[in-house]
Structure formats: C-alpha cells, structure tokens
Design a protein around this motif. Structure first.
Motif, PDB file in Angstrom:
ATOM      1  N   ALA A 120      35.143   9.759  44.015  1.00  0.00           N
ATOM      2  CA  ALA A 120      33.808   9.402  44.515  1.00  0.00           C
ATOM      3  C   ALA A 120      33.864   9.013  45.993  1.00  0.00           C
ATOM      4  O   ALA A 120      32.951   9.355  46.759  1.00  0.00           O
ATOM      5  N   ASP A 121      34.946   8.332  46.404  1.00  0.00           N
ATOM      6  CA  ASP A 121      35.095   7.928  47.810  1.00  0.00           C
ATOM      7  C   ASP A 121      35.216   9.158  48.710  1.00  0.00           C
ATOM      8  O   ASP A 121      34.600   9.232  49.769  1.00  0.00           O
ATOM      9  N   VAL A 122      36.029  10.097  48.274  1.00  0.00           N
ATOM     10  CA  VAL A 122      36.252  11.319  49.046  1.00  0.00           C
ATOM     11  C   VAL A 122      34.965  12.151  49.100  1.00  0.00           C
ATOM     12  O   VAL A 122      34.577  12.640  50.155  1.00  0.00           O
ATOM     13  N   ALA A 123      34.300  12.275  47.967  1.00  0.00           N
ATOM     14  CA  ALA A 123      33.037  13.026  47.912  1.00  0.00           C
ATOM     15  C   ALA A 123      32.010  12.407  48.857  1.00  0.00           C
ATOM     16  O   ALA A 123      31.327  13.127  49.600  1.00  0.00           O
ATOM     17  N   ALA A 124      31.921  11.087  48.871  1.00  0.00           N
ATOM     18  CA  ALA A 124      30.968  10.404  49.752  1.00  0.00           C
ATOM     19  C   ALA A 124      31.314  10.647  51.219  1.00  0.00           C
ATOM     20  O   ALA A 124      30.424  10.920  52.035  1.00  0.00           O
ATOM     21  N   ARG A 125      32.593  10.578  51.569  1.00  0.00           N
ATOM     22  CA  ARG A 125      33.006  10.826  52.964  1.00  0.00           C
ATOM     23  C   ARG A 125      32.650  12.228  53.424  1.00  0.00           C
ATOM     24  O   ARG A 125      32.307  12.444  54.575  1.00  0.00           O
ATOM     25  N   LEU A 126      32.800  13.168  52.518  1.00  0.00           N
ATOM     26  CA  LEU A 126      32.519  14.564  52.862  1.00  0.00           C
ATOM     27  C   LEU A 126      31.054  14.939  52.602  1.00  0.00           C
ATOM     28  O   LEU A 126      30.664  16.077  52.836  1.00  0.00           O
TER      29      LEU A 126
END
Length: 127
Positions: free
Chosen positions: A37-43
C-alpha cells in the motif's frame, strides 16, 4: 521466481520500470514496515496494479518476495565482506528486516542456507 501468470502488458512493464527506479533511487527495501500500500501510494497506482506488475513484469510471486529478494542481495554483500563486524541481527535490521526470524527464513528461502552458514562459508573460502 515462477513463470508469470500471463504475459505483462505495456502498462505492467512501464510500472515495473517505475518500481525498479523507486527501489534504486529511494532504497525503499530498507524500510522495515514497508507495505505494498505504501509503494502504491507513492506511485499513485492502485495496489492491484502494483501487485500485477510485480508478478507479471518482474516475475516474483508477490510484493514481499520482491522486496525480500533485494534485501537479501544487500545482506549477502554485507556478509561477503571480511571486514564486516556487525552481527547477523544488525545486518538484518540494516537491510530492512524488522526481526531475525523473518530475515533467517527469507534468506534461507532465497539462498538455500542460513545467513550464519553463508557468512562462515564465505570467510573460509578466502586465502
């Protein structure tokens, strides 16, 4: 990594490149509590797209296996160094693992041996 479920789309491949860049430029694998979820939000991408890209374009079964692959590669570099004085636990923390158990399991899954055995073998291989 196992073969992809389906061939990657152009979007999967483009997102995979963004994931590689994020990993290279920001060393996200060092963040102990990193979630997809953190990576998805950053991208600014939906989680399912990130997951799809990891399994199709990058060839890993899931997000954790992808991140741990990079963490283990970093750990192996540290364990290979004859002048590395940190304990296995300190290396686990330095590579983004939150505790020793998951580090040992991930390392054994990826490398086929424990970090301690790996380090010992590398040190006895030297002249």
């Amino acid at each position: 990594a196992r073969p992809p479920r389906r061939p990657p789309t152009a979007e999967d491949t483009a997102l995979a490149e963004r994931l590689r860049r994020l990993l290279a430029e920001e060393a996200i694998d060092l963040e102990a509590d990193l979630k997809i979820a953190d990576v998805a939000a950053r991208l600014r991408e939906p989680e399912y797209r990130v997951s799809q890209s990891i399994s199709t374009a990058l060839g890993f079964p899931n997000f954790n296996r992808w991140i741990n692959h990079h963490r283990i590669a970093r750990a192996k570099q540290m364990l290979d160094r004859a002048d590395e004085r940190r304990s296995i636990l300190e290396i686990a923390f330095a590579c983004g693992f939150g505790s020793l158990g998951p580090f040992n399991r991930a390392f054994r899954d990826e490398v086929g041996t424990t970090p301690r055995s790996y380090r010992a073998a590398r040190r006895t291989d030297r002249p």
